[in-house]
Design a protein around this motif. Structure first.
Motif, PDB file in Angstrom:
ATOM      1  N   MET A   1     -38.762  32.185  17.285  1.00 14.10           N
ATOM      2  CA  MET A   1     -39.423  32.732  18.462  1.00 14.10           C
ATOM      3  C   MET A   1     -39.746  34.184  18.201  1.00 14.10           C
ATOM      4  SD  MET A   1     -37.739  32.036  22.137  1.00 14.10           S
ATOM      5  CE  MET A   1     -37.034  33.384  22.991  1.00 14.10           C
ATOM      6  N   HIS A   2     -39.169  35.138  18.953  1.00 18.04           N
ATOM      7  CA  HIS A   2     -39.518  36.548  18.756  1.00 18.04           C
ATOM      8  C   HIS A   2     -38.264  37.321  18.369  1.00 18.04           C
ATOM      9  CE1 HIS A   2     -39.405  34.752  22.602  1.00 18.04           C
ATOM     10  NE2 HIS A   2     -39.172  35.854  23.265  1.00 18.04           N
ATOM     11  N   TYR A  86     -31.112  20.423  24.446  1.00 21.45           N
ATOM     12  CA  TYR A  86     -31.698  19.929  25.691  1.00 21.45           C
ATOM     13  C   TYR A  86     -30.868  18.774  26.238  1.00 21.45           C
ATOM     14  CZ  TYR A  86     -35.651  22.675  24.268  1.00 21.45           C
ATOM     15  OH  TYR A  86     -36.442  23.705  23.888  1.00 21.45           O
ATOM     16  N   VAL A  87     -30.631  18.806  27.519  1.00 20.94           N
ATOM     17  CA  VAL A  87     -29.861  17.738  28.153  1.00 20.94           C
ATOM     18  C   VAL A  87     -30.833  16.868  28.945  1.00 20.94           C
ATOM     19  CG1 VAL A  87     -27.942  17.217  29.678  1.00 20.94           C
ATOM     20  CG2 VAL A  87     -27.962  19.358  28.406  1.00 20.94           C
ATOM     21  N   LEU A  88     -30.850  15.591  28.661  1.00 17.60           N
ATOM     22  CA  LEU A  88     -31.754  14.678  29.373  1.00 17.60           C
ATOM     23  C   LEU A  88     -31.001  13.851  30.392  1.00 17.60           C
ATOM     24  CD1 LEU A  88     -33.857  13.593  26.303  1.00 17.60           C
ATOM     25  CD2 LEU A  88     -34.562  15.142  28.114  1.00 17.60           C
ATOM     26  N   LEU A  96     -28.695  11.331  36.103  1.00 15.61           N
ATOM     27  CA  LEU A  96     -29.828  12.256  35.949  1.00 15.61           C
ATOM     28  C   LEU A  96     -29.733  13.481  36.861  1.00 15.61           C
ATOM     29  CD1 LEU A  96     -32.789   9.734  35.637  1.00 15.61           C
ATOM     30  CD2 LEU A  96     -31.644  10.983  33.809  1.00 15.61           C
ATOM     31  N   PHE A  98     -27.982  16.475  37.314  1.00 12.43           N
ATOM     32  CA  PHE A  98     -26.992  17.400  36.753  1.00 12.43           C
ATOM     33  C   PHE A  98     -27.568  18.802  36.781  1.00 12.43           C
ATOM     34  CE2 PHE A  98     -29.654  15.644  33.440  1.00 12.43           C
ATOM     35  CZ  PHE A  98     -30.134  16.788  32.830  1.00 12.43           C
TER      36      PHE A  98
ATOM     37  N   GLU B 126     -42.683  30.012  25.509  1.00 18.44           N
ATOM     38  CA  GLU B 126     -41.632  30.965  25.130  1.00 18.44           C
ATOM     39  C   GLU B 126     -41.905  32.378  25.619  1.00 18.44           C
ATOM     40  OE1 GLU B 126     -41.269  30.690  20.918  1.00 18.44           O
ATOM     41  OE2 GLU B 126     -40.372  28.693  20.992  1.00 18.44           O
ATOM     42  N   PHE B 127     -43.124  32.631  26.115  1.00 20.48           N
ATOM     43  CA  PHE B 127     -43.474  33.993  26.485  1.00 20.48           C
ATOM     44  C   PHE B 127     -43.832  34.092  27.964  1.00 20.48           C
ATOM     45  CE2 PHE B 127     -43.859  33.864  21.990  1.00 20.48           C
ATOM     46  CZ  PHE B 127     -43.516  35.142  21.560  1.00 20.48           C
ATOM     47  N   LEU B 148     -40.460  14.420  25.528  1.00 13.94           N
ATOM     48  CA  LEU B 148     -39.281  14.487  24.665  1.00 13.94           C
ATOM     49  C   LEU B 148     -39.571  15.181  23.333  1.00 13.94           C
ATOM     50  CD1 LEU B 148     -37.518  11.058  25.280  1.00 13.94           C
ATOM     51  CD2 LEU B 148     -37.324  13.223  26.517  1.00 13.94           C
ATOM     52  N   PRO B 151     -39.925  19.551  24.517  1.00 11.91           N
ATOM     53  CA  PRO B 151     -39.136  19.672  25.754  1.00 11.91           C
ATOM     54  C   PRO B 151     -39.236  21.027  26.447  1.00 11.91           C
ATOM     55  CG  PRO B 151     -37.709  19.534  23.809  1.00 11.91           C
ATOM     56  CD  PRO B 151     -39.085  19.225  23.349  1.00 11.91           C
ATOM     57  N   LEU B 152     -39.346  22.115  25.690  1.00  9.05           N
ATOM     58  CA  LEU B 152     -39.277  23.433  26.347  1.00  9.05           C
ATOM     59  C   LEU B 152     -40.376  23.607  27.378  1.00  9.05           C
ATOM     60  CD1 LEU B 152     -37.820  26.156  26.566  1.00  9.05           C
ATOM     61  CD2 LEU B 152     -39.487  27.068  24.943  1.00  9.05           C
ATOM     62  N   GLN B 155     -39.595  21.731  30.418  1.00  8.33           N
ATOM     63  CA  GLN B 155     -38.428  22.310  31.078  1.00  8.33           C
ATOM     64  C   GLN B 155     -38.799  23.573  31.849  1.00  8.33           C
ATOM     65  OE1 GLN B 155     -35.167  23.609  28.406  1.00  8.33           O
ATOM     66  NE2 GLN B 155     -33.967  22.089  29.503  1.00  8.33           N
ATOM     67  N   GLU B 156     -39.746  24.334  31.321  1.00  9.71           N
ATOM     68  CA  GLU B 156     -40.136  25.602  31.941  1.00  9.71           C
ATOM     69  C   GLU B 156     -41.098  25.407  33.115  1.00  9.71           C
ATOM     70  OE1 GLU B 156     -39.631  29.028  31.048  1.00  9.71           O
ATOM     71  OE2 GLU B 156     -37.867  28.251  30.031  1.00  9.71           O
ATOM     72  N   ASP B 181     -39.134  11.165  31.945  1.00  9.47           N
ATOM     73  CA  ASP B 181     -38.682  12.134  30.947  1.00  9.47           C
ATOM     74  C   ASP B 181     -38.922  13.574  31.422  1.00  9.47           C
ATOM     75  OD1 ASP B 181     -37.880  10.077  29.378  1.00  9.47           O
ATOM     76  OD2 ASP B 181     -39.624  10.107  28.043  1.00  9.47           O
ATOM     77  N   SER B 184     -36.267  14.474  33.900  1.00  8.74           N
ATOM     78  CA  SER B 184     -34.934  14.732  33.361  1.00  8.74           C
ATOM     79  C   SER B 184     -34.891  16.107  32.702  1.00  8.74           C
ATOM     80  CB  SER B 184     -34.484  13.620  32.412  1.00  8.74           C
ATOM     81  OG  SER B 184     -35.387  13.455  31.373  1.00  8.74           O
ATOM     82  N   LEU B 185     -36.036  16.604  32.239  1.00  8.22           N
ATOM     83  CA  LEU B 185     -36.064  17.951  31.660  1.00  8.22           C
ATOM     84  C   LEU B 185     -36.153  19.017  32.748  1.00  8.22           C
ATOM     85  CD1 LEU B 185     -38.430  17.184  28.683  1.00  8.22           C
ATOM     86  CD2 LEU B 185     -36.149  18.180  28.459  1.00  8.22           C
TER      87      LEU B 185
END
Lengths: 114, 214
Positions: A1-2, A86-88, A96, A98, B126-127, B148, B151-152, B155-156, B181, B184-185
Protein backbone atom coordinates in the motif's frame (compact mmCIF):
# COMPACT_ATOMS: atom_id res chain seq x y z
CA UNK A 1 0.00 0.00 0.00
CA UNK A 2 1.65 3.30 1.04
CA UNK A 3 4.33 1.99 3.36
CA UNK A 4 6.90 4.73 2.55
CA UNK A 5 4.47 7.43 3.62
CA UNK A 6 3.64 5.47 6.78
CA UNK A 7 7.35 5.02 7.56
CA UNK A 8 7.82 8.78 7.24
CA UNK A 9 4.95 9.39 9.67
CA UNK A 10 6.46 6.91 12.15
CA UNK A 11 9.76 8.77 11.94
CA UNK A 12 8.07 12.17 12.40
CA UNK A 13 5.96 11.09 15.39
CA UNK A 14 8.83 9.22 17.06
CA UNK A 15 11.25 12.11 16.52
CA UNK A 16 8.85 14.60 18.04
CA UNK A 17 8.19 12.41 21.10
CA UNK A 18 11.90 11.75 21.59
CA UNK A 19 12.73 15.47 21.62
CA UNK A 20 9.75 16.25 23.85
CA UNK A 21 11.05 13.73 26.38
CA UNK A 22 14.45 15.51 26.30
CA UNK A 23 16.47 12.79 24.53
CA UNK A 24 18.51 12.86 21.34
CA UNK A 25 18.59 9.29 20.08
CA UNK A 26 15.96 6.69 19.29
CA UNK A 27 17.10 3.10 19.86
CA UNK A 28 13.92 1.25 19.04
CA UNK A 29 10.29 1.89 18.14
CA UNK A 30 7.47 -0.59 18.79
CA UNK A 31 4.47 -0.57 16.45
CA UNK A 32 1.13 -2.35 16.62
CA UNK A 33 -0.06 -3.30 13.17
CA UNK A 34 -3.30 -5.15 12.52
CA UNK A 35 -3.44 -7.95 9.96
CA UNK A 36 -6.27 -6.13 8.18
CA UNK A 37 -4.61 -2.69 8.22
CA UNK A 38 -3.41 -3.23 4.65
CA UNK A 39 0.21 -2.62 5.63
CA UNK A 40 2.93 -5.02 4.46
CA UNK A 41 5.33 -5.12 7.36
CA UNK A 42 8.36 -6.06 5.25
CA UNK A 43 7.81 -3.10 2.94
CA UNK A 44 7.39 -0.83 5.96
CA UNK A 45 10.67 -2.01 7.53
CA UNK A 46 12.46 -1.59 4.20
CA UNK A 47 11.12 1.95 3.79
CA UNK A 48 12.00 2.88 7.38
CA UNK A 49 15.61 1.70 6.96
CA UNK A 50 15.90 3.86 3.86
CA UNK A 51 14.61 7.09 5.40
CA UNK A 52 16.14 6.84 8.90
CA UNK A 53 19.67 7.62 7.64
CA UNK A 54 21.04 10.89 9.08
CA UNK A 55 18.13 11.30 11.51
CA UNK A 56 17.96 10.81 15.29
CA UNK A 57 16.56 7.37 14.49
CA UNK A 58 19.56 6.33 12.36
CA UNK A 59 20.37 3.48 14.76
CA UNK A 60 16.80 2.57 15.57
CA UNK A 61 15.25 -0.81 15.05
CA UNK A 62 11.52 -1.15 14.45
CA UNK A 63 9.72 -3.91 16.34
CA UNK A 64 6.31 -4.87 15.00
CA UNK A 65 3.58 -6.50 17.08
CA UNK A 66 1.20 -8.02 14.55
CA UNK A 67 -2.39 -8.00 15.76
CA UNK A 68 -4.65 -10.72 14.37
CA UNK A 69 -8.18 -10.01 13.25
CA UNK A 70 -10.70 -10.68 15.99
CA UNK A 71 -14.29 -9.95 16.85
CA UNK A 72 -17.41 -11.04 18.60
CA UNK A 73 -20.20 -13.11 17.10
CA UNK A 74 -23.78 -11.96 17.51
CA UNK A 75 -25.03 -15.50 16.86
CA UNK A 76 -23.05 -17.70 19.28
CA UNK A 77 -21.85 -14.80 21.44
CA UNK A 78 -18.23 -16.01 21.41
CA UNK A 79 -15.12 -13.87 20.95
CA UNK A 80 -12.99 -15.07 18.07
CA UNK A 81 -9.51 -14.56 16.67
CA UNK A 82 -8.53 -15.64 13.17
CA UNK A 83 -5.38 -15.87 11.05
CA UNK A 84 -7.25 -14.47 8.05
CA UNK A 85 -7.21 -10.78 7.12
CA UNK A 86 -10.91 -10.89 6.19
CA UNK A 87 -13.70 -12.49 8.17
CA UNK A 88 -16.65 -13.75 6.14
CA UNK A 89 -18.41 -15.66 8.91
CA UNK A 90 -17.87 -16.47 12.56
CA UNK A 91 -15.05 -19.08 12.71
CA UNK A 92 -16.79 -20.70 15.71
CA UNK A 93 -20.36 -21.17 14.45
CA UNK A 94 -20.40 -19.89 10.85
CA UNK A 95 -22.87 -17.13 11.76
CA UNK A 96 -22.99 -13.97 9.68
CA UNK A 97 -23.87 -11.38 12.34
CA UNK A 98 -20.50 -10.58 13.86
CA UNK A 99 -18.52 -7.47 14.70
CA UNK A 100 -14.82 -7.20 13.92
CA UNK A 101 -13.13 -5.27 16.73
CA UNK A 102 -9.42 -5.96 16.19
CA UNK A 103 -7.01 -6.19 13.30
CA UNK A 104 -7.01 -2.70 11.79
CA UNK A 105 -4.56 -1.16 14.27
CA UNK A 106 -1.79 1.08 13.01
CA UNK A 107 -0.07 2.79 15.91
CA UNK A 108 3.18 3.52 17.70
CA UNK A 109 3.08 1.87 21.12
CA UNK A 110 6.35 3.00 22.75
CA UNK A 111 10.04 3.47 22.09
CA UNK A 112 13.46 3.25 23.71
CA UNK A 113 15.42 6.50 23.69
CA UNK A 114 18.78 7.60 25.10
CA UNK B 1 14.68 4.96 28.74
CA UNK B 2 11.24 3.86 27.60
CA UNK B 3 8.82 6.47 26.26
CA UNK B 4 5.11 5.63 25.91
CA UNK B 5 3.71 7.03 22.69
CA UNK B 6 0.43 5.24 21.81
CA UNK B 7 -0.35 7.41 18.78
CA UNK B 8 -2.22 6.39 15.66
CA UNK B 9 -0.03 6.58 12.61
CA UNK B 10 -1.90 8.71 10.12
CA UNK B 11 0.07 8.85 6.95
CA UNK B 12 0.24 11.91 4.72
CA UNK B 13 -2.81 10.90 2.68
CA UNK B 14 -5.01 10.54 5.78
CA UNK B 15 -4.03 14.02 6.99
CA UNK B 16 -4.92 15.66 3.68
CA UNK B 17 -8.15 13.62 3.51
CA UNK B 18 -9.10 15.02 6.91
CA UNK B 19 -8.42 18.56 5.60
CA UNK B 20 -10.63 17.88 2.56
CA UNK B 21 -13.34 16.53 4.83
CA UNK B 22 -13.31 19.75 6.88
CA UNK B 23 -13.63 21.84 3.72
CA UNK B 24 -16.57 19.71 2.49
CA UNK B 25 -18.29 19.85 5.89
CA UNK B 26 -17.86 23.63 6.14
CA UNK B 27 -19.52 24.02 2.73
CA UNK B 28 -22.27 21.50 3.48
CA UNK B 29 -21.30 19.19 0.63
CA UNK B 30 -22.00 15.44 0.82
CA UNK B 31 -19.21 13.57 -0.95
CA UNK B 32 -19.37 10.12 -2.54
CA UNK B 33 -16.28 8.27 -3.69
CA UNK B 34 -17.49 6.06 -6.55
CA UNK B 35 -15.32 3.06 -7.32
CA UNK B 36 -15.50 0.19 -9.81
CA UNK B 37 -13.59 -1.77 -12.41
CA UNK B 38 -13.10 -0.11 -15.83
CA UNK B 39 -16.22 -0.39 -17.94
CA UNK B 40 -18.66 -1.18 -15.12
CA UNK B 41 -20.60 1.96 -16.02
CA UNK B 42 -19.57 4.65 -13.52
CA UNK B 43 -20.07 7.54 -15.93
CA UNK B 44 -23.32 6.04 -17.25
CA UNK B 45 -24.55 5.74 -13.65
CA UNK B 46 -23.69 9.40 -13.03
CA UNK B 47 -25.47 10.48 -16.21
CA UNK B 48 -28.60 8.54 -15.23
CA UNK B 49 -28.41 9.74 -11.63
CA UNK B 50 -27.96 13.42 -12.51
CA UNK B 51 -30.88 13.29 -14.96
CA UNK B 52 -33.11 11.47 -12.44
CA UNK B 53 -32.22 13.88 -9.63
CA UNK B 54 -33.17 16.71 -11.98
CA UNK B 55 -32.68 19.66 -9.65
CA UNK B 56 -33.66 17.74 -6.48
CA UNK B 57 -30.01 18.06 -5.53
CA UNK B 58 -27.26 20.37 -6.77
CA UNK B 59 -24.62 17.97 -8.04
CA UNK B 60 -21.00 18.34 -9.17
CA UNK B 61 -18.54 15.72 -10.36
CA UNK B 62 -14.79 15.17 -10.20
CA UNK B 63 -13.71 12.69 -12.87
CA UNK B 64 -10.56 10.65 -12.33
CA UNK B 65 -8.91 8.92 -15.26
CA UNK B 66 -5.40 7.99 -16.21
CA UNK B 67 -5.83 9.93 -19.46
CA UNK B 68 -8.50 11.58 -21.57
CA UNK B 69 -11.44 13.93 -21.03
CA UNK B 70 -14.29 11.83 -22.46
CA UNK B 71 -15.99 11.35 -19.09
CA UNK B 72 -15.89 15.04 -18.16
CA UNK B 73 -17.35 15.95 -21.55
CA UNK B 74 -20.24 13.53 -21.02
CA UNK B 75 -20.99 14.98 -17.57
CA UNK B 76 -20.45 18.57 -18.78
CA UNK B 77 -23.18 18.01 -21.39
CA UNK B 78 -25.67 17.67 -18.51
CA UNK B 79 -24.90 21.19 -17.33
CA UNK B 80 -23.36 20.37 -13.96
CA UNK B 81 -19.93 21.55 -12.75
CA UNK B 82 -17.26 18.97 -13.60
CA UNK B 83 -13.50 18.74 -13.23
CA UNK B 84 -11.36 16.16 -14.98
CA UNK B 85 -8.27 14.91 -13.16
CA UNK B 86 -5.77 12.98 -15.27
CA UNK B 87 -3.54 10.95 -12.99
CA UNK B 88 -1.00 10.41 -15.73
CA UNK B 89 -0.52 6.76 -14.83
CA UNK B 90 -1.52 6.54 -11.18
CA UNK B 91 -4.14 3.83 -10.64
CA UNK B 92 -6.26 5.72 -8.09
CA UNK B 93 -7.14 9.21 -6.87
CA UNK B 94 -5.54 10.35 -3.61
CA UNK B 95 -6.47 13.08 -1.16
CA UNK B 96 -3.90 15.51 -2.49
CA UNK B 97 -5.17 15.30 -6.07
CA UNK B 98 -8.65 16.19 -4.79
CA UNK B 99 -7.29 18.95 -2.56
CA UNK B 100 -5.59 20.61 -5.52
CA UNK B 101 -8.81 20.99 -7.54
CA UNK B 102 -11.20 21.98 -4.75
CA UNK B 103 -10.69 25.68 -5.43
CA UNK B 104 -12.12 25.20 -8.92
CA UNK B 105 -15.50 23.97 -7.66
CA UNK B 106 -18.32 26.26 -6.49
CA UNK B 107 -18.58 24.31 -3.22
CA UNK B 108 -21.06 26.65 -1.55
CA UNK B 109 -23.54 26.02 -4.36
CA UNK B 110 -23.19 22.22 -4.32
CA UNK B 111 -25.05 19.69 -2.17
CA UNK B 112 -23.64 16.47 -3.57
CA UNK B 113 -20.20 15.84 -5.05
CA UNK B 114 -19.42 12.59 -6.85
CA UNK B 115 -15.77 11.68 -7.11
CA UNK B 116 -15.52 9.12 -9.90
CA UNK B 117 -12.37 7.20 -9.13
CA UNK B 118 -10.04 5.56 -11.63
CA UNK B 119 -11.43 2.22 -12.84
CA UNK B 120 -9.68 -0.33 -10.62
CA UNK B 121 -10.90 -2.82 -8.00
CA UNK B 122 -7.83 -2.61 -5.80
CA UNK B 123 -6.04 0.66 -5.06
CA UNK B 124 -8.91 3.20 -4.87
CA UNK B 125 -10.21 1.39 -1.76
CA UNK B 126 -6.94 2.06 0.08
CA UNK B 127 -6.94 5.84 -0.25
CA UNK B 128 -9.45 8.04 1.54
CA UNK B 129 -10.04 11.33 -0.22
CA UNK B 130 -12.22 12.97 2.45
CA UNK B 131 -15.52 11.42 1.35
CA UNK B 132 -18.65 10.86 3.46
CA UNK B 133 -19.27 7.52 1.79
CA UNK B 134 -17.46 5.07 -0.44
CA UNK B 135 -19.66 3.20 -2.83
CA UNK B 136 -19.05 0.60 -5.42
CA UNK B 137 -20.49 -0.25 -8.80
CA UNK B 138 -20.21 -3.82 -10.04
CA UNK B 139 -21.52 -4.82 -13.43
CA UNK B 140 -22.92 -8.32 -13.12
CA UNK B 141 -21.03 -9.42 -16.24
CA UNK B 142 -17.81 -9.15 -14.22
CA UNK B 143 -18.83 -12.33 -12.40
CA UNK B 144 -20.19 -13.30 -9.00
CA UNK B 145 -16.75 -14.17 -7.62
CA UNK B 146 -15.64 -10.54 -7.29
CA UNK B 147 -16.55 -9.84 -3.62
CA UNK B 148 -14.34 -12.66 -2.37
CA UNK B 149 -11.51 -11.85 -4.80
CA UNK B 150 -11.39 -8.12 -4.07
CA UNK B 151 -12.62 -8.02 -0.46
CA UNK B 152 -11.26 -4.63 0.64
CA UNK B 153 -13.30 -2.61 -1.84
CA UNK B 154 -16.54 -4.34 -0.79
CA UNK B 155 -15.62 -4.06 2.87
CA UNK B 156 -15.05 -0.31 2.55
CA UNK B 157 -18.28 0.36 0.64
CA UNK B 158 -21.53 1.48 2.27
CA UNK B 159 -23.50 0.94 -0.93
CA UNK B 160 -23.16 -1.48 -3.83
CA UNK B 161 -24.89 -0.96 -7.14
CA UNK B 162 -25.20 -3.94 -9.44
CA UNK B 163 -25.35 -2.65 -13.00
CA UNK B 164 -26.27 -4.28 -16.33
CA UNK B 165 -28.94 -6.51 -14.81
CA UNK B 166 -30.66 -6.43 -18.23
CA UNK B 167 -27.88 -8.83 -19.31
CA UNK B 168 -28.47 -11.34 -16.50
CA UNK B 169 -30.20 -13.86 -18.76
CA UNK B 170 -27.08 -14.13 -20.92
CA UNK B 171 -24.80 -15.03 -18.01
CA UNK B 172 -24.52 -17.75 -15.37
CA UNK B 173 -24.05 -15.17 -12.62
CA UNK B 174 -25.82 -15.55 -9.27
CA UNK B 175 -27.00 -12.21 -7.91
CA UNK B 176 -27.74 -13.98 -4.61
CA UNK B 177 -24.11 -15.05 -4.30
CA UNK B 178 -22.86 -11.51 -4.94
CA UNK B 179 -25.27 -10.16 -2.32
CA UNK B 180 -24.45 -12.81 0.26
CA UNK B 181 -20.67 -12.38 -0.10
CA UNK B 182 -20.86 -8.57 -0.17
CA UNK B 183 -23.00 -8.58 2.97
CA UNK B 184 -20.62 -10.84 4.83
CA UNK B 185 -17.81 -8.39 4.04
CA UNK B 186 -19.88 -5.31 4.86
CA UNK B 187 -22.96 -6.34 6.90
CA UNK B 188 -24.76 -2.98 6.57
CA UNK B 189 -24.06 -2.51 2.84
CA UNK B 190 -27.06 -1.24 0.86
CA UNK B 191 -27.45 -3.06 -2.46
CA UNK B 192 -29.28 -1.85 -5.57
CA UNK B 193 -29.91 -3.69 -8.83
CA UNK B 194 -30.05 -1.41 -11.85
CA UNK B 195 -29.60 -1.13 -15.57
CA UNK B 196 -28.19 2.14 -16.84
CA UNK B 197 -29.30 1.03 -20.29
CA UNK B 198 -32.99 0.43 -19.57
CA UNK B 199 -33.31 2.68 -16.52
CA UNK B 200 -34.54 -0.18 -14.31
CA UNK B 201 -33.90 0.39 -10.61
CA UNK B 202 -32.55 3.93 -11.03
CA UNK B 203 -35.32 5.67 -9.09
CA UNK B 204 -34.97 3.33 -6.07
CA UNK B 205 -31.30 4.26 -5.94
CA UNK B 206 -31.85 8.01 -6.32
CA UNK B 207 -34.69 8.04 -3.74
CA UNK B 208 -32.31 6.46 -1.24
CA UNK B 209 -29.57 8.89 -2.23
CA UNK B 210 -31.72 11.99 -1.74
CA UNK B 211 -32.68 10.83 1.78
CA UNK B 212 -29.02 10.15 2.56
CA UNK B 213 -27.85 13.59 1.46
CA UNK B 214 -30.70 15.79 2.76
Amino acid sequence: MHEASIAQSVLDIAGENCKKAGYSRIDSIRLRIGRASGVMTEALLFAFDAIKIDTIAAGATVIIDEIPVGGICGNCGKDFITKEAYVLCCPECGGLSFKVNAGRELEILDMEVS
Amino acid sequence: MKVKVVTRILEANERIAADNRRIFDDSGVYVINLMSAPGAGKTSLLERTIKELNKKLKVAVIEGDIAGTQDAERIGNLGVPVIQINTGGACHLDANMINEVLGELPLKEIELLFIENVGNLVCPAEFNVGEDMKMMLLSITEGDDKPLKYPLMFQESSALILNKIDLLQYTNVSIDKIKKDAMSLSPSIKIFEISCKTGEGISEWTDWLVKKVK
